[in-house]
Design a protein around this motif. Sequence first.
Motif, PDB file in Angstrom:
ATOM      1  N   GLY A 164       0.846  -1.186   0.000  1.00  0.00           N
ATOM      2  CA  GLY A 164       0.000   0.000   0.000  1.00  0.00           C
ATOM      3  C   GLY A 164       0.879   1.232   0.000  1.00  0.00           C
ATOM      4  N   THR A 165       0.509   2.208   0.839  1.00  0.00           N
ATOM      5  CA  THR A 165       1.350   3.395   0.982  1.00  0.00           C
ATOM      6  C   THR A 165       2.764   2.985   1.391  1.00  0.00           C
ATOM      7  N   GLY A 166       2.847   1.976   2.266  1.00  0.00           N
ATOM      8  CA  GLY A 166       4.126   1.384   2.633  1.00  0.00           C
ATOM      9  C   GLY A 166       4.147  -0.084   2.247  1.00  0.00           C
ATOM     10  N   LEU A 167       5.124  -0.824   2.786  1.00  0.00           N
ATOM     11  CA  LEU A 167       5.190  -2.260   2.545  1.00  0.00           C
ATOM     12  C   LEU A 167       5.183  -2.969   3.890  1.00  0.00           C
ATOM     13  N   GLY A 168       4.128  -3.724   4.159  1.00  0.00           N
ATOM     14  CA  GLY A 168       4.041  -4.475   5.403  1.00  0.00           C
ATOM     15  C   GLY A 168       4.268  -5.950   5.156  1.00  0.00           C
ATOM     16  N   SER A 169       4.604  -6.700   6.211  1.00  0.00           N
ATOM     17  CA  SER A 169       4.805  -8.129   6.043  1.00  0.00           C
ATOM     18  C   SER A 169       4.355  -8.881   7.277  1.00  0.00           C
ATOM     19  N   GLY A 170       3.741 -10.014   7.049  1.00  0.00           N
ATOM     20  CA  GLY A 170       3.385 -10.934   8.111  1.00  0.00           C
ATOM     21  C   GLY A 170       3.961 -12.290   7.751  1.00  0.00           C
ATOM     22  N   ILE A 171       4.661 -12.906   8.687  1.00  0.00           N
ATOM     23  CA  ILE A 171       5.397 -14.136   8.384  1.00  0.00           C
ATOM     24  C   ILE A 171       4.888 -15.261   9.276  1.00  0.00           C
ATOM     25  N   VAL A 172       4.561 -16.390   8.674  1.00  0.00           N
ATOM     26  CA  VAL A 172       4.156 -17.570   9.430  1.00  0.00           C
ATOM     27  C   VAL A 172       5.240 -18.632   9.269  1.00  0.00           C
ATOM     28  N   VAL A 173       5.729 -19.146  10.403  1.00  0.00           N
ATOM     29  CA  VAL A 173       6.702 -20.246  10.373  1.00  0.00           C
ATOM     30  C   VAL A 173       6.268 -21.312  11.355  1.00  0.00           C
ATOM     31  N   ASN A 174       6.513 -22.558  11.004  1.00  0.00           N
ATOM     32  CA  ASN A 174       6.083 -23.683  11.850  1.00  0.00           C
ATOM     33  C   ASN A 174       4.604 -23.552  12.219  1.00  0.00           C
ATOM     34  N   GLY A 175       3.822 -22.922  11.364  1.00  0.00           N
ATOM     35  CA  GLY A 175       2.392 -22.798  11.605  1.00  0.00           C
ATOM     36  C   GLY A 175       1.973 -21.651  12.516  1.00  0.00           C
ATOM     37  N   ASP A 176       2.940 -20.888  13.023  1.00  0.00           N
ATOM     38  CA  ASP A 176       2.612 -19.757  13.904  1.00  0.00           C
ATOM     39  C   ASP A 176       3.141 -18.442  13.343  1.00  0.00           C
ATOM     40  N   LEU A 177       2.470 -17.354  13.699  1.00  0.00           N
ATOM     41  CA  LEU A 177       2.998 -16.053  13.324  1.00  0.00           C
ATOM     42  C   LEU A 177       4.360 -15.841  13.970  1.00  0.00           C
ATOM     43  N   LEU A 178       5.260 -15.259  13.206  1.00  0.00           N
ATOM     44  CA  LEU A 178       6.591 -14.948  13.724  1.00  0.00           C
ATOM     45  C   LEU A 178       6.516 -13.572  14.378  1.00  0.00           C
ATOM     46  N   TYR A 179       6.540 -13.559  15.710  1.00  0.00           N
ATOM     47  CA  TYR A 179       6.426 -12.297  16.428  1.00  0.00           C
ATOM     48  C   TYR A 179       7.774 -11.754  16.878  1.00  0.00           C
ATOM     49  N   GLY A 180       8.755 -12.646  17.067  1.00  0.00           N
ATOM     50  CA  GLY A 180      10.024 -12.202  17.640  1.00  0.00           C
ATOM     51  C   GLY A 180       9.884 -11.952  19.122  1.00  0.00           C
ATOM     52  N   HIS A 181      11.015 -11.668  19.773  1.00  0.00           N
ATOM     53  CA  HIS A 181      11.013 -11.606  21.233  1.00  0.00           C
ATOM     54  C   HIS A 181      10.190 -10.440  21.753  1.00  0.00           C
ATOM     55  N   ASP A 182      10.029  -9.393  20.940  1.00  0.00           N
ATOM     56  CA  ASP A 182       9.360  -8.181  21.406  1.00  0.00           C
ATOM     57  C   ASP A 182       8.000  -7.960  20.753  1.00  0.00           C
ATOM     58  N   GLY A 183       7.577  -8.918  19.909  1.00  0.00           N
ATOM     59  CA  GLY A 183       6.298  -8.766  19.233  1.00  0.00           C
ATOM     60  C   GLY A 183       6.349  -7.970  17.936  1.00  0.00           C
ATOM     61  N   PHE A 184       7.546  -7.548  17.527  1.00  0.00           N
ATOM     62  CA  PHE A 184       7.668  -6.659  16.365  1.00  0.00           C
ATOM     63  C   PHE A 184       8.405  -7.268  15.177  1.00  0.00           C
ATOM     64  N   ALA A 185       8.514  -8.582  15.117  1.00  0.00           N
ATOM     65  CA  ALA A 185       9.170  -9.191  13.955  1.00  0.00           C
ATOM     66  C   ALA A 185       8.361  -8.910  12.685  1.00  0.00           C
ATOM     67  N   GLY A 186       8.980  -9.129  11.546  1.00  0.00           N
ATOM     68  CA  GLY A 186       8.262  -9.017  10.285  1.00  0.00           C
ATOM     69  C   GLY A 186       8.120  -7.609   9.756  1.00  0.00           C
ATOM     70  N   GLU A 187       9.215  -6.844   9.801  1.00  0.00           N
ATOM     71  CA  GLU A 187       9.197  -5.511   9.190  1.00  0.00           C
ATOM     72  C   GLU A 187      10.061  -5.533   7.920  1.00  0.00           C
ATOM     73  N   VAL A 188       9.650  -6.388   6.994  1.00  0.00           N
ATOM     74  CA  VAL A 188      10.421  -6.552   5.761  1.00  0.00           C
ATOM     75  C   VAL A 188      10.533  -5.233   4.984  1.00  0.00           C
ATOM     76  N   GLY A 189       9.527  -4.384   5.119  1.00  0.00           N
ATOM     77  CA  GLY A 189       9.561  -3.081   4.443  1.00  0.00           C
ATOM     78  C   GLY A 189      10.712  -2.200   4.905  1.00  0.00           C
ATOM     79  N   HIS A 190      11.293  -2.558   6.050  1.00  0.00           N
ATOM     80  CA  HIS A 190      12.396  -1.745   6.566  1.00  0.00           C
ATOM     81  C   HIS A 190      13.745  -2.452   6.497  1.00  0.00           C
ATOM     82  N   ILE A 191      13.818  -3.467   5.654  1.00  0.00           N
ATOM     83  CA  ILE A 191      15.140  -3.985   5.289  1.00  0.00           C
ATOM     84  C   ILE A 191      15.828  -2.903   4.452  1.00  0.00           C
ATOM     85  N   ILE A 192      17.063  -2.612   4.786  1.00  0.00           N
ATOM     86  CA  ILE A 192      17.788  -1.589   4.021  1.00  0.00           C
ATOM     87  C   ILE A 192      18.345  -2.216   2.746  1.00  0.00           C
ATOM     88  N   MET A 193      17.851  -1.738   1.614  1.00  0.00           N
ATOM     89  CA  MET A 193      18.270  -2.279   0.326  1.00  0.00           C
ATOM     90  C   MET A 193      19.442  -1.505  -0.249  1.00  0.00           C
TER      91      MET A 193
END
Lengths: 317, 317
Positions: free
Chosen positions: B138-167
Amino acid sequence: MTDIAIGIDIGGTNTVFSCIDANGKSWGNGTIPTQEQERFEDFLNDLCDSIDKTIEDSGEDLKLIGIGIGAPNGNFHTGTIENAANLRWKGLLEISRLVKERMNVPVKLTNDANAAALGERIFGGAKNMDDYMVITLGTGLGSGIVVNGDLLYGHDGFAGEVGHIIMRPEGRECGCGRRGCLETYVSATGVKRTAYKMLAKYLVDSSLRAIPFNELNAKMVADAANNGDLLAMEVFAYTGKMLGEALANVASVTSPKAIFFFGGLAKAGELLFEPVREAMEKNLLFLYKNKISLLHSELGEDAAVLGAAALIWNDQA
Amino acid sequence: MTDIAIGIDIGGTNTVFSCIDANGKSWGNGTIPTQEQERFEDFLNDLCDSIDKTIEDSGEDLKLIGIGIGAPNGNFHTGTIENAANLRWKGLLEISRLVKERMNVPVKLTNDANAAALGERIFGGAKNMDDYMVITLGTGLGSGIVVNGDLLYGHDGFAGEVGHIIMRPEGRECGCGRRGCLETYVSATGVKRTAYKMLAKYLVDSSLRAIPFNELNAKMVADAANNGDLLAMEVFAYTGKMLGEALANVASVTSPKAIFFFGGLAKAGELLFEPVREAMEKNLLFLYKNKISLLHSELGEDAAVLGAAALIWNDQA
């Protein structure tokens, strides 16, 4: 009677195993050369003979409850080693099935970096962590990632190849056939390549100028840096910066609580980790800043076999 | 009696909700403006009033079993919205606690892209998949990642910010305060910026040369490309190439079976996805080549509320 799991680490030169109890204590170990036999089955027979003999010779009442194997390209889902570049046997090697038939205990397989990651959780510094990763810094760069308390395998069993993130399109040639992969910069081999690049680029005096490419290794560069060699110090600054940038990007995907390092290059210590930390923090999305610990593996020299044995002990937990 | 979960999607302009049953069918819905109230609590009161009224007005015997909320920077672990750039209320917003107190049912929160990813598993095209990701364009790029059948949240709940990978280090300025993030290239805004870059770089005629920056949008660029405008076509080739490179790197971390796309920019279709596929395959490590499906979301226009409701239905499965 003591329950033990065998942890096996299949390396390009030697295959090492150890009898590990639930507390991570070794009750005996052995080593056999990896590549002497032409047939994979003969290699496995020798390996299993050696394991049987080690258990017998221990003089202890050991009960074998399972075998965990860490191997290059080891696939957890299928129990097969698939086209490992460092092994003489090509194609699909059904190692889990074959070892299970011979030893009559559960057998689990994964790659060496995943095994190390699990070992850190069962026996090392990640005992209370559900989200972290382990980076192995040796000839190449391996990674094992734990999320939600489980190893991240991906749909095909091959997730966690952080060493093959492309950092520089059209960058250095990689053994994988592509260019610019992280491990071409951040690994013992990468350090050596960077040293040669810097020797070409700068005019500053350096003890490294006396060493031919074929004889140079990362330890020499680290020693030179620790002796104040400016060029060698610059090599580690560059290597650490590249790794820090990569880790900041990986954090955007998995948001780990900690990143553990082990392997020969990790022994460079702060020479490497200071620039890693600086570059990672500089490049992290604000959400993740000052949250991620960079730590040394607590598994020590036995990380590989402890990690492999952890494949079995993890199921008992 | 029909069990329903409310799915709420909190957007920068409007907040939309829908009453969703176990099969993904909507039994009523509503919309309220997001930013009119000065106090967050007042906004929530209006929202809950509107939900109550919608259930009453449906004339059906609906039993509310829970409320799922998708919101920018929504943290699954804490149930709080934390410093969302697009909302007027700053700091920590305890949305889960406040809604639960008012409505007396379980409340779950996550960000919009994670909600979409879960929605795809419960109601869409990922029903039998344990490892996949959803990219929202959309206006930005969001991402939601499922692994082993569960959402990937990371230790702080904020995993999955693929839009902020520095290219591109030192690349385009990003709203996050850094530079070169993927979403500065791959998003509706990114397409517009690329169009202007190309207009500066090339001399070729283009219908886009008549449009001021403030009036240009990604749909205009797509329409021009579909009409054979060479410059507009080049914009999508560039955008797709950048996304393909990024996805190849993310695959090295998570090894997904499929990547689903939705959002306004995804409507560009093959104009975008052909170069994405080409660049992704070209840049993938050999282990992953020809294994990853690029698919359109099957959730349609209601993806956001279906995904939010899936937070509740996932626990019933």
